[in-house]
Write a protein that holds these residues in place. Structure first.
Motif, PDB file in Angstrom:
ATOM      1  N   ARG A   1      -5.429  -2.760  -6.737  1.00  0.00           N
ATOM      2  CA  ARG A   1      -6.163  -3.585  -6.476  1.00  0.00           C
ATOM      3  C   ARG A   1      -7.047  -3.547  -5.239  1.00  0.00           C
ATOM      4  O   ARG A   1      -5.903  -3.283  -3.874  1.00  0.00           O
TER       5      ARG A   1
ATOM      6  N   ARG B   1       0.726  -1.350   0.148  1.00  0.00           N
ATOM      7  CA  ARG B   1      -0.177  -0.067   0.258  1.00  0.00           C
ATOM      8  C   ARG B   1       1.141   1.431   0.045  1.00  0.00           C
ATOM      9  O   ARG B   1       1.907   1.215   0.001  1.00  0.00           O
TER      10      ARG B   1
ATOM     11  N   GLU C   1      -9.005  -3.271  -1.871  1.00  0.00           N
ATOM     12  CA  GLU C   1      -9.573  -3.685  -1.374  1.00  0.00           C
ATOM     13  C   GLU C   1     -10.215  -2.710   0.184  1.00  0.00           C
ATOM     14  O   GLU C   1      -9.229  -2.139   1.099  1.00  0.00           O
ATOM     15  N   GLY C   2     -11.230  -2.848   0.269  1.00  0.00           N
ATOM     16  CA  GLY C   2     -11.749  -1.720   1.211  1.00  0.00           C
ATOM     17  C   GLY C   2     -11.218  -0.721   0.670  1.00  0.00           C
ATOM     18  O   GLY C   2     -11.728  -0.488  -0.916  1.00  0.00           O
TER      19      GLY C   2
END
Length: 125
Positions: A75, A44, A77-78
């Motif tokens: 990608r 991240r 994610e949340g």
């Protein structure tokens, strides 16, 4: 730019344009550091800023560049975005470059045109 066992055929400058763009993108220290980090798996922005010691805005801008060039993918994610390399060939390229640097004793760093103490323009800036 597939490699073969035979001689590499000469190409016109126009044919080399995508390769030149690729290597210019890889020549930026921040982008190269991000790509090297992503060879170890997805990350991240917060991971990259902490590990590389860079500002979030700097990392985000370089991630956007790498994404626009098709070298990484995000990608979701949340509320988080995980970044990863798009192609395994990129890992092979970076590994080959590291091997070449070891084999040459890092002599490229002494290159008067592109080495560590040059401006990277060969005196033509």
């Amino acid at each position: 730019m597939a490699m073969s066992d035979g001689p590499v055929p000469a190409l016109s400058g126009e044919d080399l344009t995508p390769a030149v763009a690729l290597f210019r993108g890889l020549a930026d220290p921040t982008r190269l550091a991000i790509l090297r980090r992503l060879t170890g798996g997805e990350a991240r922005v917060v991971d990259l800023t902490g590990e590389l010691g860079m500002a979030q805005s700097t990392v985000s801008a370089h991630l956007a560049c790498l994404r626009d060039c098709g070298l990484i993918v995000g990608r979701p994610e949340g509320r988080q975005m995980f970044y990863a390399l798009t192609r395994p060939e990129l890992l092979a390229l970076l590994t080959a470059a590291e091997g070449l640097l070891v084999a040459t004793g890092h002599k490229v760093a002494l290159c008067p045109t592109y080495g560590a103490s040059s401006t990277g323009c060969g005196g033509n800036c």
